[in-house]
Design a protein around this motif. Sequence first.
Motif, PDB file in Angstrom:
ATOM      1  N   MET A  48     -17.791  18.163   6.932  1.00 14.31           N
ATOM      2  CA  MET A  48     -16.566  17.420   6.984  1.00 14.31           C
ATOM      3  C   MET A  48     -16.805  16.043   6.378  1.00 14.31           C
ATOM      4  N   ILE A  49     -15.757  15.486   5.755  1.00 16.23           N
ATOM      5  CA  ILE A  49     -15.851  14.132   5.232  1.00 16.23           C
ATOM      6  C   ILE A  49     -14.653  13.314   5.708  1.00 16.23           C
ATOM      7  N   LYS A  50     -14.842  12.004   5.686  1.00 15.27           N
ATOM      8  CA  LYS A  50     -13.759  11.077   6.000  1.00 15.27           C
ATOM      9  C   LYS A  50     -13.618  10.152   4.800  1.00 15.27           C
ATOM     10  N   ALA A  51     -12.381  10.009   4.308  1.00 20.71           N
ATOM     11  CA  ALA A  51     -12.067   9.076   3.236  1.00 20.71           C
ATOM     12  C   ALA A  51     -11.338   7.897   3.858  1.00 20.71           C
ATOM     13  N   VAL A  52     -11.798   6.691   3.536  1.00 21.82           N
ATOM     14  CA  VAL A  52     -11.213   5.487   4.106  1.00 21.82           C
ATOM     15  C   VAL A  52     -10.738   4.596   2.970  1.00 21.82           C
ATOM     16  N   ASN A  53      -9.425   4.363   2.935  1.00 20.36           N
ATOM     17  CA  ASN A  53      -8.834   3.474   1.950  1.00 20.36           C
ATOM     18  C   ASN A  53      -8.557   2.147   2.649  1.00 20.36           C
ATOM     19  N   ARG A  54      -9.347   1.131   2.329  1.00 27.52           N
ATOM     20  CA  ARG A  54      -9.208  -0.207   2.926  1.00 27.52           C
ATOM     21  C   ARG A  54      -8.237  -1.004   2.061  1.00 27.52           C
ATOM     22  N   ILE A  55      -7.112  -1.380   2.650  1.00 27.69           N
ATOM     23  CA  ILE A  55      -6.055  -2.076   1.911  1.00 27.69           C
ATOM     24  C   ILE A  55      -5.930  -3.498   2.433  1.00 27.69           C
ATOM     25  N   SER A  56      -6.110  -4.472   1.536  1.00 29.72           N
ATOM     26  CA  SER A  56      -5.925  -5.874   1.880  1.00 29.72           C
ATOM     27  C   SER A  56      -4.460  -6.232   1.666  1.00 29.72           C
ATOM     28  N   VAL A  57      -3.873  -6.913   2.652  1.00 29.62           N
ATOM     29  CA  VAL A  57      -2.439  -7.199   2.650  1.00 29.62           C
ATOM     30  C   VAL A  57      -2.220  -8.694   2.916  1.00 29.62           C
ATOM     31  N   GLN A  58      -1.190  -9.242   2.275  1.00 24.82           N
ATOM     32  CA  GLN A  58      -0.835 -10.637   2.527  1.00 24.82           C
ATOM     33  C   GLN A  58      -0.636 -10.850   4.022  1.00 24.82           C
ATOM     34  N   LYS A  59      -1.160 -11.951   4.525  1.00 25.81           N
ATOM     35  CA  LYS A  59      -1.071 -12.279   5.949  1.00 25.81           C
ATOM     36  C   LYS A  59       0.390 -12.267   6.389  1.00 25.81           C
ATOM     37  N   GLY A  60       0.633 -11.577   7.499  1.00 30.13           N
ATOM     38  CA  GLY A  60       1.977 -11.514   8.066  1.00 30.13           C
ATOM     39  C   GLY A  60       2.833 -10.368   7.564  1.00 30.13           C
ATOM     40  N   ARG A  61       2.307  -9.553   6.618  1.00 29.33           N
ATOM     41  CA  ARG A  61       3.108  -8.462   6.051  1.00 29.33           C
ATOM     42  C   ARG A  61       2.499  -7.087   6.334  1.00 29.33           C
ATOM     43  N   VAL A  62       1.575  -7.031   7.291  1.00 30.44           N
ATOM     44  CA  VAL A  62       0.859  -5.793   7.580  1.00 30.44           C
ATOM     45  C   VAL A  62       1.794  -4.690   8.083  1.00 30.44           C
ATOM     46  N   GLN A  63       2.758  -5.023   8.921  1.00 32.32           N
ATOM     47  CA  GLN A  63       3.670  -4.004   9.447  1.00 32.32           C
ATOM     48  C   GLN A  63       4.500  -3.380   8.328  1.00 32.32           C
ATOM     49  N   GLU A  64       4.901  -4.189   7.373  1.00 37.30           N
ATOM     50  CA  GLU A  64       5.680  -3.714   6.223  1.00 37.30           C
ATOM     51  C   GLU A  64       4.921  -2.628   5.458  1.00 37.30           C
ATOM     52  N   VAL A  65       3.640  -2.847   5.247  1.00 33.92           N
ATOM     53  CA  VAL A  65       2.828  -1.877   4.512  1.00 33.92           C
ATOM     54  C   VAL A  65       2.471  -0.692   5.412  1.00 33.92           C
ATOM     55  N   ALA A  66       2.106  -0.946   6.655  1.00 34.33           N
ATOM     56  CA  ALA A  66       1.731   0.137   7.574  1.00 34.33           C
ATOM     57  C   ALA A  66       2.879   1.119   7.765  1.00 34.33           C
ATOM     58  N   GLU A  67       4.093   0.625   7.765  1.00 30.62           N
ATOM     59  CA  GLU A  67       5.279   1.473   7.954  1.00 30.62           C
ATOM     60  C   GLU A  67       5.369   2.566   6.889  1.00 30.62           C
TER      61      GLU A  67
END
Length: 111
Positions: free
Chosen positions: A1-20
């Motif tokens: 099994m493998i796990k792929a992790v995409n680490r996304i840097s987001v402008q401070k305060g806009r994390v919920q917008e992207v997570a949605e």
Amino acid sequence: MIKAVNRISVQKGRVQEVAERFSKAKSVHTFDGFVLMEVLIKEGTEKEDVIEVCTTWEDHESFKAWRESRATQKAHASGDSEKKPQAEDNPILGAELSTYEVFVQHHPETK
């Protein structure tokens, strides 16, 4: 099994917008070899917010097939940031993809 992790840097305060964007199941969930998807929001960041999109796959071949699929190309139509300029209002600052071999998993004991 493998796990792929995409680490996304987001402008401070806009994390919920992207997570949605990841809150509803999309085509990745239909691919052979797909096991699990988790979206993690890093806590306690100062300069930028961080989301990690983690997918677990039965094997490298399944992950590779998904990445090369037409559905993936369509979902990522924005393309590589080096090829296309980022929109001024785009909250995503960058991303880095890593893959890991799942060496061991511990699950709750069944009763």
